[in-house]
Design a protein around this motif. Structure first.
Motif, mmCIF file in Angstrom:
data_model
loop_
_atom_site.group_PDB
_atom_site.id
_atom_site.type_symbol
_atom_site.label_atom_id
_atom_site.label_comp_id
_atom_site.label_asym_id
_atom_site.label_seq_id
_atom_site.Cartn_x
_atom_site.Cartn_y
_atom_site.Cartn_z
ATOM 1 N N GLU A 127 0.842 -1.201 0.000
ATOM 2 C CA GLU A 127 0.000 0.000 0.000
ATOM 3 C C GLU A 127 0.876 1.249 0.000
ATOM 4 N N HIS A 128 1.877 1.231 -0.890
ATOM 5 C CA HIS A 128 2.862 2.310 -0.853
ATOM 6 C C HIS A 128 2.256 3.668 -1.210
ATOM 7 N N VAL A 129 1.209 3.693 -2.076
ATOM 8 C CA VAL A 129 0.578 4.969 -2.438
ATOM 9 C C VAL A 129 -0.115 5.572 -1.213
ATOM 10 N N ALA A 130 -0.844 4.741 -0.484
ATOM 11 C CA ALA A 130 -1.530 5.223 0.715
ATOM 12 C C ALA A 130 -0.524 5.703 1.762
ATOM 13 N N VAL A 131 0.559 4.969 1.918
ATOM 14 C CA VAL A 131 1.584 5.363 2.888
ATOM 15 C C VAL A 131 2.200 6.702 2.502
ATOM 16 N N ARG A 132 2.496 6.865 1.217
ATOM 17 C CA ARG A 132 3.096 8.118 0.770
ATOM 18 C C ARG A 132 2.156 9.292 1.039
ATOM 19 N N ARG A 133 0.864 9.113 0.738
ATOM 20 C CA ARG A 133 -0.087 10.194 0.968
ATOM 21 C C ARG A 133 -0.190 10.544 2.445
ATOM 22 N N LEU A 134 -0.206 9.539 3.312
ATOM 23 C CA LEU A 134 -0.282 9.813 4.749
ATOM 24 C C LEU A 134 0.954 10.567 5.231
ATOM 25 N N LYS A 135 2.112 10.241 4.665
ATOM 26 C CA LYS A 135 3.329 10.980 5.023
ATOM 27 C C LYS A 135 3.282 12.402 4.473
ATOM 28 N N ASP A 136 2.797 12.540 3.231
ATOM 29 C CA ASP A 136 2.698 13.869 2.631
ATOM 30 C C ASP A 136 1.753 14.776 3.413
ATOM 31 N N LEU A 137 0.707 14.195 3.957
ATOM 32 C CA LEU A 137 -0.260 14.968 4.735
ATOM 33 C C LEU A 137 0.229 15.255 6.154
ATOM 34 N N GLY A 138 1.352 14.642 6.526
ATOM 35 C CA GLY A 138 1.889 14.872 7.860
ATOM 36 C C GLY A 138 1.167 14.105 8.944
ATOM 37 N N LEU A 139 0.487 13.013 8.566
ATOM 38 C CA LEU A 139 -0.259 12.226 9.546
ATOM 39 C C LEU A 139 0.570 11.092 10.140
ATOM 40 N N ILE A 140 1.595 10.633 9.419
ATOM 41 C CA ILE A 140 2.475 9.585 9.937
ATOM 42 C C ILE A 140 3.920 9.968 9.650
ATOM 43 N N HIS A 141 4.818 9.368 10.409
ATOM 44 C CA HIS A 141 6.253 9.575 10.224
ATOM 45 C C HIS A 141 6.928 8.216 10.067
ATOM 46 N N GLU A 142 7.984 8.190 9.276
ATOM 47 C CA GLU A 142 8.787 6.979 9.112
ATOM 48 C C GLU A 142 10.230 7.295 9.456
ATOM 49 N N GLN A 143 10.820 6.468 10.294
ATOM 50 C CA GLN A 143 12.228 6.619 10.632
ATOM 51 C C GLN A 143 12.849 5.238 10.759
ATOM 52 N N ASP A 144 13.873 5.009 9.934
ATOM 53 C CA ASP A 144 14.571 3.717 9.917
ATOM 54 C C ASP A 144 13.611 2.557 9.685
ATOM 55 N N GLY A 145 12.638 2.785 8.792
ATOM 56 C CA GLY A 145 11.703 1.719 8.442
ATOM 57 C C GLY A 145 10.588 1.498 9.436
ATOM 58 N N GLU A 146 10.550 2.270 10.494
ATOM 59 C CA GLU A 146 9.496 2.156 11.499
ATOM 60 C C GLU A 146 8.524 3.319 11.352
ATOM 61 N N PHE A 147 7.235 3.025 11.548
ATOM 62 C CA PHE A 147 6.187 4.027 11.347
ATOM 63 C C PHE A 147 5.528 4.386 12.675
ATOM 64 N N GLU A 148 5.138 5.642 12.792
ATOM 65 C CA GLU A 148 4.379 6.075 13.953
ATOM 66 C C GLU A 148 3.456 7.220 13.549
ATOM 67 N N VAL A 149 2.369 7.368 14.297
ATOM 68 C CA VAL A 149 1.422 8.442 13.991
ATOM 69 C C VAL A 149 2.020 9.768 14.431
ATOM 70 N N SER A 150 1.552 10.845 13.810
ATOM 71 C CA SER A 150 2.031 12.178 14.158
ATOM 72 C C SER A 150 1.407 12.646 15.462
ATOM 73 N N VAL A 151 1.909 13.768 15.948
ATOM 74 C CA VAL A 151 1.382 14.362 17.171
ATOM 75 C C VAL A 151 -0.101 14.688 17.020
ATOM 76 N N ILE A 152 -0.501 15.070 15.815
ATOM 77 C CA ILE A 152 -1.898 15.439 15.573
ATOM 78 C C ILE A 152 -2.827 14.297 15.964
ATOM 79 N N LEU A 153 -2.495 13.078 15.532
ATOM 80 C CA LEU A 153 -3.355 11.924 15.832
ATOM 81 C C LEU A 153 -3.288 11.528 17.292
ATOM 82 N N GLU A 154 -2.192 11.835 17.956
ATOM 83 C CA GLU A 154 -2.093 11.531 19.382
ATOM 84 C C GLU A 154 -3.022 12.412 20.210
ATOM 85 N N LEU A 155 -3.479 13.520 19.604
ATOM 86 C CA LEU A 155 -4.376 14.424 20.321
ATOM 87 C C LEU A 155 -5.836 14.007 20.221
ATOM 88 N N VAL A 156 -6.138 13.049 19.333
ATOM 89 C CA VAL A 156 -7.533 12.628 19.140
ATOM 90 C C VAL A 156 -8.022 11.887 20.378
#
Length: 539
Positions: free
Chosen positions: A510-539
């Motif tokens: 689902e690389h297209v969906a992942v790219r869009r979520l990163k572009d929107l700033g909703l998720i972050h990727e570091q060293d192949g690991e993914f996590e939600v952004s601060v915005i989603l942690e506030l929900v």
């Protein structure tokens, strides 16, 4: 009025301008040199002869190390008996209240000040030949209700301060500045910002400006309240001096598919083009001769004919289409093969005008980039596929956010410590709306009865819990908007919030969906690991 007093401590080595002096609390520090030019002195005398109160104002300014640097009379018809004076404040006052330019004083002789005179004064801010503060000015008139009227007419982004000072109080002017400037909350914005209220995004704006003059079509995408509309309005503002006629259309106001909005959009576009061209005193004949609800082809031909005439004088037309997702609601219609070909036809016509003219282009803005990334659009080849450039409005970088907070805070007389800047960015994730909203919440609890206000890390952290509960509804609305228009991305978000391991397993397919979520700033990727952004942690 007391005579000018020179503080003997001002020029002492190591003098701290924020520390109280024996007389004037250091406000003379960085004093402005007294004017010497004979033309300026003569103009000051002309204004003083009409408005004797100017002498008192000059004495009050000089006692605080500030000077009149320009004087003259208003040139607007109907207001030629009004006078305009520019003041340069001392360095200490500029630093304390966020001034970086001269400040205007507008003098009116009317004992019953009218709103039209206030508007004339406001126009002087935009039409001045000299560089003056664009959002604050002083106003004086013999009207006993001056303060009441200005308090009613002023807005935070266009603040008029009644120049009413106490002759016996040397700090009266400082108190007046404090009472009005500290009362503003320039962080709190519920509508798009532009002009003096706009900060950051300079690289993106310059790129979009280049696109306009090189006839490239841009799609600006991002979360709701990320600042997209503000960027469009600021672009329009900055192009005003470049012979660019800009039309901004909010597509949220039109019917959405499966109801066909094309006729309404074409009709409204014709009306807006005529209005903007008339405002610039430019040709409208071909558009005016059309029916109120013309066909796409008729509008295209009329616009092309006008563009040829405008090109002779170097004029351009820029069309800004905001909230573009309302033309592609994936939850209500198949946007690839759905039965709405006239939307694709309209976009094809706009592309054709760009290709066949030398002075027209358009910008798309909204949440979804599908309108430029999909090969097909409503049963036809997508005219924007692999042709329009997609850019994303991501959260503010730390440096951008620091600049915004420090500059806006300075305009309210607030010094923001590095720890506070760090806490603001961490808590908001750099999302433009959340950042300003949190800053506003902190400002509301800073004291206003002091001469120096400071935002500390502790003052930010104190507000966090209450702020998070207040903005939760806004964040949920932003997330639901994403889920409405991005079905696959919505599923992937839910997976990540439940299990990072499951998300990582799905990410490669689902690389297209992942790219869009990163572009929107909703998720972050570091060293192949993914996590939600601060915005989603506030929900």
């Amino acid at each position: 009025m007391r005579r000018e007093h020179v503080d003997p401590h001002v020029d002492r080595p190591g003098f701290d301008p924020t520390a109280p002096s024996t007389r004037q609390f250091g406000w003379r520090s960085g004093a402005v040199a007294a004017p010497q030019h004979p033309d300026l002195l003569a103009n000051v005398e002309r204004v003083r002869y009409k408005y004797p109160v100017l002498r008192d104002h000059i004495d009050a300014l000089r006692s605080l190390g500030s000077q009149v640097v320009y004087a003259g009379f208003c040139r607007q018809d109907g207001f030629r008996d009004c006078a305009i004076v520019h003041v340069r404040f001392s360095g200490a006052i500029e630093a304390g209240f966020g001034f970086t330019r001269e400040v205007m004083i507008f003098y009116s002789p009317h004992e019953d000040l009218q709103g039209r005179t206030f508007q004339a004064a406001a126009r002087e801010l935009g039409g001045a030949d000299r560089s003056i503060t664009p959002d604050i000015f002083f106003m004086w008139s013999p009207d006993r209700r001056l303060q009441i009227k200005l308090n009613d007419w002023s807005r935070p982004a266009k603040l008029a301060i009644p120049l009413l000072i106490d002759d016996e109080d040397e700090l009266s002017l400082i108190t007046l500045l404090r009472d009005y400037i500290y009362a503003r909350d320039l962080f709190y914005m519920t509508t798009p910002v532009y002009g003096a209220s706009f900060f950051g995004r300079r690289t993106l704006l310059q790129s979009m400006r280049d696109d306009v003059f090189n006839q490239r079509v841009t799609g600006v995408f991002g979360l709701r309240k990320s600042g997209k509309t503000s960027i469009l309005m600021q672009l329009k503002e900055e192009l005003q001096e470049d012979k660019v006629v800009t039309v901004l259309m909010d597509l949220e106001a039109f019917p959405s598919p499966p109801e066909d909005p094309t006729d309404d959009i074409v009709s409204d576009l014709r009306r807006r083009l005529i209005a903007e061209l008339k405002a610039h005193k430019l040709r409208t004949q071909e558009l005016s001769q059309l029916q109120e609800r013309p066909s796409i082809l008729d509008l295209k031909n009329a616009l092309q004919a006008i563009l040829k005439h405008l090109h002779k004088d170097g004029h351009r037309i820029l069309l800004l289409l905001d909230e573009i997702e309302y033309l592609t609601p994936a939850d209500r219609i198949d946007i690839a093969e759905g039965d709405m070909p006239r939307i694709a036809q309209l976009l094809s016509a706009l592309r054709s005008i760009v290709q066949e003219s030398e002075n027209f282009t358009f910008v798309l803005s909204g949440l979804t980039s599908a309108i430029v990334e999909g090969g097909r659009l409503y049963g036809r080849p997508n005219p924007l596929f692999s042709w329009a450039k997609a850019v994303y409005v991501k959260p503010l970088e730390r440096e951008e956010a620091d600049d915004l907070a420090s500059t806006v805070g300075g305009k309210m007389g607030i010094q923001i410590e590095p720890g506070a800047l760090e806490a603001l960015h961490e808590a908001s994730g750099g999302h433009a709306y959340l950042y300003r909203n949190l800053s506003s919440a902190v400002v509301q609890h800073l004291p206003t009865d002091v001469f120096q206000r400071t935002m500390t890390r502790a003052s930010v952290l104190t507000e966090l819990d209450d702020w998070k509960s207040r903005v939760q509804g806004n964040i949920e609305e932003m997330v639901q908007h994403v889920k409405r228009y991005y079905a696959n991305e919505a599923v992937m978000l839910d997976v990540l919030m439940d299990s990072a391991a499951d998300f990582k397993e799905l990410a490669s397919s689902e690389h297209v969906a992942v790219r869009r979520l990163k572009d929107l700033g909703l998720i972050h990727e570091q060293d192949g690991e993914f996590e939600v952004s601060v915005i989603l942690e506030l929900v």
